[in-house]
Design a protein around this motif. Sequence first.
Motif, PDB file in Angstrom:
ATOM      1  N   ASP A  52     -59.740  44.841   5.478  1.00  0.00           N
ATOM      2  CA  ASP A  52     -60.328  44.084   4.232  1.00  0.00           C
ATOM      3  C   ASP A  52     -61.101  44.982   3.435  1.00  0.00           C
ATOM      4  OD1 ASP A  52     -61.087  41.643   2.381  1.00  0.00           O
ATOM      5  OD2 ASP A  52     -62.886  42.223   3.089  1.00  0.00           O
ATOM      6  N   LEU A  53     -61.855  45.873   4.146  1.00  0.00           N
ATOM      7  CA  LEU A  53     -62.693  46.934   3.265  1.00  0.00           C
ATOM      8  C   LEU A  53     -61.746  47.728   2.418  1.00  0.00           C
ATOM      9  CD1 LEU A  53     -65.404  47.869   2.369  1.00  0.00           C
ATOM     10  CD2 LEU A  53     -65.369  49.082   4.637  1.00  0.00           C
ATOM     11  N   ALA A  54     -60.759  48.439   3.486  1.00  0.00           N
ATOM     12  CA  ALA A  54     -59.959  49.523   2.740  1.00  0.00           C
ATOM     13  C   ALA A  54     -59.198  48.920   1.777  1.00  0.00           C
ATOM     14  CB  ALA A  54     -58.945  49.829   4.057  1.00  0.00           C
ATOM     15  N   SER A  55     -58.434  47.800   1.896  1.00  0.00           N
ATOM     16  CA  SER A  55     -57.800  47.054   0.942  1.00  0.00           C
ATOM     17  C   SER A  55     -58.552  46.957  -0.421  1.00  0.00           C
ATOM     18  CB  SER A  55     -57.284  45.764   1.234  1.00  0.00           C
ATOM     19  OG  SER A  55     -56.338  46.000   2.278  1.00  0.00           O
ATOM     20  N   ARG A  56     -59.863  46.386  -0.275  1.00  0.00           N
ATOM     21  CA  ARG A  56     -60.647  46.122  -1.594  1.00  0.00           C
ATOM     22  C   ARG A  56     -61.103  47.468  -2.232  1.00  0.00           C
ATOM     23  NH1 ARG A  56     -65.279  44.391  -0.213  1.00  0.00           N
ATOM     24  NH2 ARG A  56     -65.164  43.950   1.811  1.00  0.00           N
ATOM     25  N   THR A  57     -61.356  48.509  -1.533  1.00  0.00           N
ATOM     26  CA  THR A  57     -61.568  49.939  -1.970  1.00  0.00           C
ATOM     27  C   THR A  57     -60.320  50.523  -2.693  1.00  0.00           C
ATOM     28  OG1 THR A  57     -63.159  50.221   0.062  1.00  0.00           O
ATOM     29  CG2 THR A  57     -62.206  52.214  -1.247  1.00  0.00           C
ATOM     30  N   ALA A  58     -59.142  50.489  -1.974  1.00  0.00           N
ATOM     31  CA  ALA A  58     -58.223  50.863  -2.681  1.00  0.00           C
ATOM     32  C   ALA A  58     -57.797  50.098  -3.968  1.00  0.00           C
ATOM     33  CB  ALA A  58     -56.726  50.641  -1.741  1.00  0.00           C
ATOM     34  N   GLN A  59     -57.887  48.802  -3.900  1.00  0.00           N
ATOM     35  CA  GLN A  59     -57.782  48.012  -5.215  1.00  0.00           C
ATOM     36  C   GLN A  59     -58.493  48.442  -6.202  1.00  0.00           C
ATOM     37  OE1 GLN A  59     -54.872  45.686  -5.286  1.00  0.00           O
ATOM     38  NE2 GLN A  59     -55.527  46.156  -7.628  1.00  0.00           N
ATOM     39  N   LYS A  72     -59.873  43.878  11.377  1.00  0.00           N
ATOM     40  CA  LYS A  72     -59.499  43.107  10.378  1.00  0.00           C
ATOM     41  C   LYS A  72     -60.642  43.126   9.408  1.00  0.00           C
ATOM     42  CE  LYS A  72     -57.080  39.475  12.778  1.00  0.00           C
ATOM     43  NZ  LYS A  72     -57.279  37.789  12.984  1.00  0.00           N
ATOM     44  N   TYR A  73     -61.884  43.710   9.795  1.00  0.00           N
ATOM     45  CA  TYR A  73     -63.011  43.856   8.876  1.00  0.00           C
ATOM     46  C   TYR A  73     -62.432  45.323   7.896  1.00  0.00           C
ATOM     47  CZ  TYR A  73     -67.071  45.504   6.702  1.00  0.00           C
ATOM     48  OH  TYR A  73     -68.302  45.996   5.774  1.00  0.00           O
ATOM     49  N   LEU A 124     -52.977  49.922   5.872  1.00  0.00           N
ATOM     50  CA  LEU A 124     -51.597  49.859   6.596  1.00  0.00           C
ATOM     51  C   LEU A 124     -51.909  49.994   7.980  1.00  0.00           C
ATOM     52  CD1 LEU A 124     -48.584  49.481   6.489  1.00  0.00           C
ATOM     53  CD2 LEU A 124     -48.465  51.828   5.718  1.00  0.00           C
ATOM     54  N   ARG A 125     -52.283  51.293   8.314  1.00  0.00           N
ATOM     55  CA  ARG A 125     -52.587  51.741   9.616  1.00  0.00           C
ATOM     56  C   ARG A 125     -53.196  50.468  10.564  1.00  0.00           C
ATOM     57  NH1 ARG A 125     -57.337  55.780  11.861  1.00  0.00           N
ATOM     58  NH2 ARG A 125     -57.042  55.282  13.940  1.00  0.00           N
ATOM     59  N   PHE A 126     -54.214  50.069  10.301  1.00  0.00           N
ATOM     60  CA  PHE A 126     -54.981  49.046  11.044  1.00  0.00           C
ATOM     61  C   PHE A 126     -54.264  47.905  10.966  1.00  0.00           C
ATOM     62  CE2 PHE A 126     -58.539  51.867  10.265  1.00  0.00           C
ATOM     63  CZ  PHE A 126     -58.937  51.986  11.788  1.00  0.00           C
ATOM     64  N   SER A 127     -53.443  47.374   9.716  1.00  0.00           N
ATOM     65  CA  SER A 127     -52.549  46.053   9.792  1.00  0.00           C
ATOM     66  C   SER A 127     -51.495  46.212  10.888  1.00  0.00           C
ATOM     67  CB  SER A 127     -52.300  46.145   8.388  1.00  0.00           C
ATOM     68  OG  SER A 127     -53.102  45.778   7.453  1.00  0.00           O
ATOM     69  N   THR A 128     -50.978  47.508  10.988  1.00  0.00           N
ATOM     70  CA  THR A 128     -49.852  47.644  11.804  1.00  0.00           C
ATOM     71  C   THR A 128     -50.649  47.430  13.414  1.00  0.00           C
ATOM     72  OG1 THR A 128     -49.003  49.280  10.672  1.00  0.00           O
ATOM     73  CG2 THR A 128     -48.310  49.233  12.946  1.00  0.00           C
ATOM     74  N   GLU A 129     -51.610  47.953  13.731  1.00  0.00           N
ATOM     75  CA  GLU A 129     -52.248  47.771  14.779  1.00  0.00           C
ATOM     76  C   GLU A 129     -52.555  46.484  15.392  1.00  0.00           C
ATOM     77  OE1 GLU A 129     -55.782  50.265  15.416  1.00  0.00           O
ATOM     78  OE2 GLU A 129     -54.505  52.353  14.862  1.00  0.00           O
ATOM     79  N   VAL A 130     -52.784  45.741  14.214  1.00  0.00           N
ATOM     80  CA  VAL A 130     -53.491  44.049  14.402  1.00  0.00           C
ATOM     81  C   VAL A 130     -52.210  43.475  14.789  1.00  0.00           C
ATOM     82  CG1 VAL A 130     -54.616  42.360  13.659  1.00  0.00           C
ATOM     83  CG2 VAL A 130     -55.662  44.538  13.482  1.00  0.00           C
TER      84      VAL A 130
END
Length: 241
Positions: free
Chosen positions: A13-20, A9-10, A39-45
């Motif tokens: 959040d980090l990947a999303s903020r970086t992309a944004q 989850k961390y 997206l990859r880690f969101s799918t896993e979680v």
Amino acid sequence: MEQVVKRQKYIIDLASRTAQGFVLDGKHEEAIPAALHALRFSTEVYGSNSVQLVPAYLLLAEASTGAGRLLQASKYLSQAQWIVLRTPDCSVAVQQKLHRSLGLFCAAEENFEQALYHLANDIYLASSMFGLKSVETSGGYFHMANIFFHQNKMDIANSLYAEVTDIWHAFLVKSLRAQEQIINSRPEMSPLTGAEAGGKASLSKPRYCTEPFGRQILNNPHVPLFIFTLHGISTFTGDHS
């Protein structure tokens, strides 16, 4: 297992903020790998059909649209739309973000009537959550104004740009006054601290010097959108004052 999920989850959040951040900087190609990680880690979680994947799909769609990959962006938006339609209790916030993304994509395709339809839904849903004069709603007004500007409907465009400016002016004035009140409510601090034990008095900065309210305002998550909005208005109207 719990620690693994927490780390994932961390990373989301980090990947999303970086992309944004890349998207806000106009670096859409650089944003895509970070958004794919989200997206990859969101799918896993959460699983492949969870509504929790929608933010990552929308981020990928925005980055792909900015990079000129409209076909790929369309696929990401279709996936996000499919998940939302399959989720009866989908939150208003997610629906609002979906409509904004669809509106921006349709505008990029120059399908302006459909873009205005989605942005109208964006504004309606945002105002139902935050109010018509909220900064969250102002983004929909701004994107709609850009479309009317492109269509050379200047009266409507200028009216919407003025609405965006008024909303942000009121927000920033209110925020600055709130911070001033917090600072003024703090007790006066002497520049000399009580270091009598060592027989010496040491200098210390007053608290307001280390925590200026201006810095706190700039740390507000909505301010980058405001700066982006003003930049967009000046770009479209040619008014850089």
